[in-house]
Design a protein around this motif. Structure first.
Motif, PDB file in Angstrom:
ATOM      1  N   UNK A  57       5.009   8.592  12.613  1.00  0.00           N
ATOM      2  CA  UNK A  57       4.427   8.344  11.298  1.00  0.00           C
ATOM      3  C   UNK A  57       5.281   8.930  10.177  1.00  0.00           C
ATOM      4  N   UNK A  58       5.846  10.112  10.397  1.00  0.00           N
ATOM      5  CA  UNK A  58       6.677  10.737   9.362  1.00  0.00           C
ATOM      6  C   UNK A  58       7.916   9.907   9.060  1.00  0.00           C
ATOM      7  N   UNK A  59       8.468   9.291  10.080  1.00  0.00           N
ATOM      8  CA  UNK A  59       9.651   8.455   9.870  1.00  0.00           C
ATOM      9  C   UNK A  59       9.288   7.185   9.102  1.00  0.00           C
ATOM     10  N   UNK A  60       8.153   6.593   9.442  1.00  0.00           N
ATOM     11  CA  UNK A  60       7.718   5.388   8.722  1.00  0.00           C
ATOM     12  C   UNK A  60       7.506   5.686   7.246  1.00  0.00           C
ATOM     13  N   UNK A  61       6.883   6.815   6.962  1.00  0.00           N
ATOM     14  CA  UNK A  61       6.620   7.174   5.565  1.00  0.00           C
ATOM     15  C   UNK A  61       7.912   7.542   4.829  1.00  0.00           C
ATOM     16  N   UNK A  62       8.841   8.174   5.517  1.00  0.00           N
ATOM     17  CA  UNK A  62      10.130   8.470   4.900  1.00  0.00           C
ATOM     18  C   UNK A  62      10.880   7.190   4.565  1.00  0.00           C
ATOM     19  N   UNK A  63      10.775   6.190   5.433  1.00  0.00           N
ATOM     20  CA  UNK A  63      11.428   4.907   5.174  1.00  0.00           C
ATOM     21  C   UNK A  63      10.820   4.227   3.948  1.00  0.00           C
ATOM     22  N   UNK A  64       9.489   4.273   3.811  1.00  0.00           N
ATOM     23  CA  UNK A  64       8.834   3.693   2.640  1.00  0.00           C
ATOM     24  C   UNK A  64       9.298   4.403   1.370  1.00  0.00           C
ATOM     25  N   UNK A  65       9.338   5.735   1.417  1.00  0.00           N
ATOM     26  CA  UNK A  65       9.781   6.490   0.240  1.00  0.00           C
ATOM     27  C   UNK A  65      11.237   6.185  -0.100  1.00  0.00           C
ATOM     28  N   UNK A  66      12.051   5.981   0.920  1.00  0.00           N
ATOM     29  CA  UNK A  66      13.463   5.663   0.690  1.00  0.00           C
ATOM     30  C   UNK A  66      13.624   4.330  -0.020  1.00  0.00           C
TER      31      UNK A  66
ATOM     32  N   UNK B 254      -0.978  -2.621   3.204  1.00  0.00           N
ATOM     33  CA  UNK B 254      -0.090  -3.302   4.144  1.00  0.00           C
ATOM     34  C   UNK B 254       1.378  -3.124   3.779  1.00  0.00           C
ATOM     35  N   UNK B 255       1.679  -2.188   2.908  1.00  0.00           N
ATOM     36  CA  UNK B 255       3.056  -1.986   2.465  1.00  0.00           C
ATOM     37  C   UNK B 255       3.940  -1.627   3.651  1.00  0.00           C
ATOM     38  N   UNK B 256       5.101  -2.256   3.739  1.00  0.00           N
ATOM     39  CA  UNK B 256       6.008  -1.983   4.852  1.00  0.00           C
ATOM     40  C   UNK B 256       7.453  -2.176   4.397  1.00  0.00           C
ATOM     41  N   UNK B 257       8.362  -1.629   5.177  1.00  0.00           N
ATOM     42  CA  UNK B 257       9.774  -1.590   4.788  1.00  0.00           C
ATOM     43  C   UNK B 257      10.386  -2.982   4.751  1.00  0.00           C
ATOM     44  N   UNK B 258      10.082  -3.814   5.731  1.00  0.00           N
ATOM     45  CA  UNK B 258      10.712  -5.136   5.815  1.00  0.00           C
ATOM     46  C   UNK B 258      10.387  -5.975   4.591  1.00  0.00           C
ATOM     47  N   UNK B 259       9.111  -6.010   4.189  1.00  0.00           N
ATOM     48  CA  UNK B 259       8.731  -6.816   3.030  1.00  0.00           C
ATOM     49  C   UNK B 259       9.349  -6.272   1.748  1.00  0.00           C
TER      50      UNK B 259
END
Length: 230
Positions: free
Chosen positions: A103-112, A182-187
């Motif tokens: 989960x921490x990695x997913x959230x770091x990716x969103x913040x990035x 539903x926010x995600x890195x790919x979109x």
């Protein structure tokens, strides 16, 4: 502290909004971004491709010809892999594709990604995106007045579902509507510009900055809205 301009539906700058440093001002971690994007794309695969082996195809209950005397290689079944309509050797079989990411990695990716959007002025904040009735022409006028280049892919992230906005945008090929939960890195990476109301910004800061759950953040924003309307 990073900041961005808030626009109205007429495309006019109305105020300057300060953004959370820990959400919109971090240095993008490319390694984490790559891993999260790869995992998300892999997890979209269904893994239902399937082929039949020689034991599963129909037919082939007898030898195609006698064992000896023909001068040909001995064969036991016409459903062997070398024959037409035969089984497949080492073909794909149904299996799950899943890559788990912490989960921490997913959230770091969103913040990035969000920080990169702010740094490149690809994050557009609007004070209100609501429409009185569903009308594609009205949505096109709003998008044209905002500082997003024509022909670019635009992602509208809403704090709550707005049927008028959804219906007004679905026929616009270059725009897509998504709920903030539903926010995600790919979109975020697929679209050139991201348009968010101020409430969406605050929801993201509560979830990805303060660590609240999606339900707690939505409840807190709803309470703040009720107090401001009182």
């Amino acid at each position: 502290m990073p900041s961005t301009t808030v626009y109205n539906k007429a495309g006019e700058a109305v105020e300057q909004l300060e953004l959370s440093e820990q959400v919109f001002g971090v240095t993008p971690n490319m390694a984490v971004l790559h891993q999260v994007v790869t995992a998300q794309l892999v997890n979209r695969r269904q893994g239902n491709a399937s082929t039949k082996t020689r034991s599963e195809v129909s037919g082939g209950n007898k030898k195609p010809y006698r064992q000896k005397g023909t001068g040909r290689a001995r064969q036991g079944s016409t459903r062997a892999p070398q024959f037409r309509h035969g089984g497949v050797v080492w073909g794909p079989r149904p299996h799950p594709y899943h890559h788990d990411v912490p989960k921490k990695m997913r959230r770091l990716a969103i913040r990035s990604v969000l920080s990169d959007k702010v740094a490149n002025e690809n994050l557009i904040v609007i004070n209100d995106l609501g429409l009185e009735s569903p009308r594609t022409k009205d949505m096109i006028e709003i998008l044209n007045k905002l500082p997003s280049s024509a022909g670019k892919q635009v992602l509208l992230v809403l704090p709550q579902r707005d049927e008028n906005v959804v219906l007004s945008t679905r026929n616009i090929a270059s725009a897509k509507v998504q709920h903030v939960s539903s926010i995600n890195v790919v979109e975020l990476l697929k679209h050139d510009y991201v348009i968010m109301p101020v409430k969406t910004i605050r929801w993201i800061e509560l979830v990805f900055g303060e660590g609240l759950s999606a339900e707690e953040a939505s409840l807190k924003i709803a309470e703040a809205g009720a107090e401001s309307n009182a």
